[in-house]
Design a protein around this motif. Structure first.
Motif, PDB file in Angstrom:
ATOM      1  N   UNK A  66       0.860  -1.184   0.000  1.00  0.00           N
ATOM      2  CA  UNK A  66       0.000   0.000   0.000  1.00  0.00           C
ATOM      3  C   UNK A  66       0.895   1.233   0.000  1.00  0.00           C
ATOM      4  N   UNK A  67       0.594   2.180  -0.862  1.00  0.00           N
ATOM      5  CA  UNK A  67       1.334   3.443  -0.883  1.00  0.00           C
ATOM      6  C   UNK A  67       0.582   4.442  -0.013  1.00  0.00           C
ATOM      7  N   UNK A  68       1.184   4.819   1.099  1.00  0.00           N
ATOM      8  CA  UNK A  68       0.547   5.697   2.065  1.00  0.00           C
ATOM      9  C   UNK A  68       1.157   7.094   1.985  1.00  0.00           C
ATOM     10  N   UNK A  69       0.343   8.177   2.033  1.00  0.00           N
ATOM     11  CA  UNK A  69       0.906   9.527   1.911  1.00  0.00           C
ATOM     12  C   UNK A  69       1.788   9.929   3.079  1.00  0.00           C
ATOM     13  N   UNK A  70       1.620   9.275   4.220  1.00  0.00           N
ATOM     14  CA  UNK A  70       2.422   9.618   5.395  1.00  0.00           C
ATOM     15  C   UNK A  70       3.637   8.700   5.541  1.00  0.00           C
ATOM     16  N   UNK A  71       3.422   7.413   5.501  1.00  0.00           N
ATOM     17  CA  UNK A  71       4.479   6.445   5.808  1.00  0.00           C
ATOM     18  C   UNK A  71       5.196   5.915   4.571  1.00  0.00           C
ATOM     19  N   UNK A  72       4.707   6.254   3.394  1.00  0.00           N
ATOM     20  CA  UNK A  72       5.319   5.702   2.196  1.00  0.00           C
ATOM     21  C   UNK A  72       4.799   4.306   1.916  1.00  0.00           C
ATOM     22  N   UNK A  73       5.698   3.386   1.545  1.00  0.00           N
ATOM     23  CA  UNK A  73       5.292   2.031   1.192  1.00  0.00           C
ATOM     24  C   UNK A  73       5.077   1.190   2.451  1.00  0.00           C
ATOM     25  N   UNK A  74       3.869   0.641   2.597  1.00  0.00           N
ATOM     26  CA  UNK A  74       3.545  -0.265   3.698  1.00  0.00           C
ATOM     27  C   UNK A  74       3.362  -1.652   3.102  1.00  0.00           C
ATOM     28  N   UNK A  75       4.179  -2.593   3.557  1.00  0.00           N
ATOM     29  CA  UNK A  75       4.232  -3.926   2.953  1.00  0.00           C
ATOM     30  C   UNK A  75       3.583  -4.950   3.882  1.00  0.00           C
ATOM     31  N   UNK A  76       2.750  -5.816   3.301  1.00  0.00           N
ATOM     32  CA  UNK A  76       2.138  -6.938   4.014  1.00  0.00           C
ATOM     33  C   UNK A  76       2.741  -8.213   3.436  1.00  0.00           C
ATOM     34  N   UNK A  77       3.687  -8.798   4.171  1.00  0.00           N
ATOM     35  CA  UNK A  77       4.448  -9.938   3.651  1.00  0.00           C
ATOM     36  C   UNK A  77       3.640 -11.228   3.729  1.00  0.00           C
ATOM     37  N   UNK A  78       3.644 -11.984   2.643  1.00  0.00           N
ATOM     38  CA  UNK A  78       2.837 -13.189   2.573  1.00  0.00           C
ATOM     39  C   UNK A  78       3.336 -14.276   3.526  1.00  0.00           C
ATOM     40  N   UNK A 108      -0.673  16.568   8.100  1.00  0.00           N
ATOM     41  CA  UNK A 108      -0.408  16.520   6.663  1.00  0.00           C
ATOM     42  C   UNK A 108      -1.659  16.846   5.852  1.00  0.00           C
ATOM     43  N   UNK A 109      -2.779  16.247   6.215  1.00  0.00           N
ATOM     44  CA  UNK A 109      -3.981  16.373   5.400  1.00  0.00           C
ATOM     45  C   UNK A 109      -4.706  17.702   5.595  1.00  0.00           C
ATOM     46  N   UNK A 110      -4.556  18.314   6.761  1.00  0.00           N
ATOM     47  CA  UNK A 110      -5.154  19.636   6.955  1.00  0.00           C
ATOM     48  C   UNK A 110      -4.294  20.734   6.341  1.00  0.00           C
ATOM     49  N   UNK A 111      -2.991  20.475   6.207  1.00  0.00           N
ATOM     50  CA  UNK A 111      -2.093  21.469   5.633  1.00  0.00           C
ATOM     51  C   UNK A 111      -1.532  22.452   6.630  1.00  0.00           C
ATOM     52  N   UNK A 112      -1.772  22.250   7.934  1.00  0.00           N
ATOM     53  CA  UNK A 112      -1.209  23.170   8.921  1.00  0.00           C
ATOM     54  C   UNK A 112       0.309  23.010   8.932  1.00  0.00           C
ATOM     55  N   UNK A 113       1.002  24.077   9.227  1.00  0.00           N
ATOM     56  CA  UNK A 113       2.456  24.087   9.104  1.00  0.00           C
ATOM     57  C   UNK A 113       3.184  23.891  10.431  1.00  0.00           C
ATOM     58  N   UNK A 114       2.440  23.680  11.503  1.00  0.00           N
ATOM     59  CA  UNK A 114       3.084  23.424  12.793  1.00  0.00           C
ATOM     60  C   UNK A 114       3.028  21.923  13.089  1.00  0.00           C
ATOM     61  N   UNK A 115       3.781  21.519  14.094  1.00  0.00           N
ATOM     62  CA  UNK A 115       3.659  20.156  14.609  1.00  0.00           C
ATOM     63  C   UNK A 115       4.439  19.084  13.885  1.00  0.00           C
TER      64      UNK A 115
END
Length: 465
Positions: A12-24, A191-198
């Protein structure tokens, strides 16, 4: 029918964590992947993480499913960190914690806390933790998948999610003041709200995490395994807690978001009352999912799972067109973002004064033509400095002031910044449809001088929420 086990590694390509892999070939990932594809988890695609926050932050449309995936990924990293630093790990407990992290939000209703508040006022006893347990243990795809993986694991996951205090180091990953849930949503919502603090340097944070011992308990103290931050991690821990504080003040408790939530909560209270008293029926409002749900104080699980944000928006459209009175007006206001104006009750009425000033104010609004009025009382406490003899001791953010110290201590003992934000901050916000007319009543019932009231009225004329 529950989904089949994956035949290959999934990504899964996640906007925060990048690539999230579920290994078989992993012992948990294939089960987690099947759970993600269950009906109950896919429902979370249709429930936004931040409810009405997109009224102010248009980018805040991310779902609870995306957040749940991020929590699972973060929990996996925390578990691996523990495995690297201890000799032996309880494998069953590890699997329980990872799947509990994935399923922690499965019981959330549409618009989450606003819906939960409305159901509570309608006499329904269950909160989202109760619904989560029902989904995990009930006749659902989630339960079928868990039962196939391990007949005992569903009960252990449900029990963990309902525990109010963490009892061991693994439980702190699921529920504490430094858990996988918060580590994901603070950064995802930023990230999704776009606020620049935190901004949080999570790589540095994880690199500073250690496994140690801390003495807790009351009558029979004992040394419990815990996660703590080394000396170099104190600053990033401060940033983490400051970010949470600012997000609560500026995003989660934004007056416009809270105002929309209060309107929805009030609308659903009126709707449920009309359903129970026979004013709204299947004959004059046919095919309504909400009508089925509010027809009893103990709705079945199927009726609850059938509700999500899209259902509520569709029903609001029908209410605005097919019903009359206050319900129709409030539904139309939510659809068209014609929200009530707001004012600070403490500023206008002197906080929570003794006597009946608030009641007289509400009575005056009613007599002035039935001006709608809603009130929102809440308290912010971004960090709770529990004592070590508290049942919630393992929920603390623990830091070693010096790496040579025998045990870590709560961050509040080392940081004046954190001590400052442990103080509980209470607020009371009023919402009304006609702030100019209501300000006349405020001048009559408030505690200000004539000139002060004129200044407040001038500000009210310019105010928007």
């Amino acid at each position: 029918m529950a989904s089949a086990a994956p035949s290959k590694t999934q990504r899964i390509r996640d906007p925060l964590h990048g690539l999230i892999v579920f290994k078989v070939n992993d012992d948990v990932d294939p089960v987690a992947w099947r759970l993600l594809n269950s009906r109950e988890m896919q429902r979370l695609r249709r429930i936004r993480q931040l409810g009405f926050s997109d009224l102010i932050y248009p980018g805040a449309t991310h779902s609870r499913l995306a957040h749940s995936i991020g929590v699972y990924h973060t929990a996996r990293n925390l578990v691996r960190l523990i495995e690297d630093q201890v000799d032996k790990v309880d494998e069953h407990r590890r699997r329980v914690v990872l799947l509990a992290a994935l399923l922690h939000d499965v019981g959330h209703g549409p618009f989450s806390h606003a819906f939960e508040g409305a159901t509570a006022k309608a006499g329904m006893a269950k909160d989202h933790e109760d619904w989560s347990a029902d989904i995990i243990l009930g006749d659902t795809e989630v339960h079928a998948i868990l039962d196939q993986a391990d007949p005992k694991i569903a009960e252990d996951i449900a029990r963990l999610l309902k525990e109010e205090e963490p009892k061991d180091i693994f439980a702190t990953i699921v529920s504490s003041q430094f858990d996988a849930d918060r580590l994901d949503y603070l950064q995802r919502d930023r990230l999704m709200t776009g606020v620049q603090f935190g901004h949080l340097d999570q790589d540095w944070l994880f690199d500073c995490l250690r496994v140690g011992k801390v003495t807790v308990g009351t009558d029979d103290p004992f040394d419990a395994d815990c996660l703590y931050l080394s000396t170099k991690g104190r600053r990033v821990a401060e940033e983490y807690l400051e970010a949470r504080h600012r997000l609560y003040v500026m995003v989660y408790m934004h007056k416009t978001t809270r105002g929309a939530e209060k309107i929805l909560e009030h609308l659903l209270k009126l709707f449920s009352s009309d359903v129970r008293e026979g004013r709204i029926t299947p004959s004059n409002f046919p095919g309504s999912q909400l009508l089925k749900f509010f027809s009893t104080t103990e709705p079945p699980l199927k009726a609850y799972i059938g509700l999500d944000d899209s259902v509520i928006w569709a029903e609001l459209g029908r209410m605005a067109e097919e019903l009359n009175g206050e319900i129709a007006e409030l539904a139309d206001r939510l659809r068209s973002r014609r929200l009530f104006k707001c004012f600070d009750v403490a500023e206008k009425l002197g906080g929570k004064p003794p006597g009946n000033i608030r009641l007289r104010f509400k009575k005056a609004l009613r007599e002035a033509g039935g001006i709608p009025y809603l009130e929102d009382d809440y308290a912010l406490s971004p960090y709770k400095a529990y004592d070590f003899d508290s049942p919630s001791a393992l929920s603390k953010v623990l830091v070693k002031e010096h790496d040579s110290d025998a045990q870590p201590t709560g961050i509040e003992t080392q940081s004046p910044v954190i001590r400052a934000i442990t103080e509980r901050e209470s607020r009371s916000i009023g919402y009304t449809s006609q702030i100019r007319r209501s300000s006349l009543s405020l001048r009559k019932f408030g505690r200000r001088s004539h000139n002060e009231h004129r200044e407040v009225s001038d500000r009210d004329r310019r105010a928007t929420c």
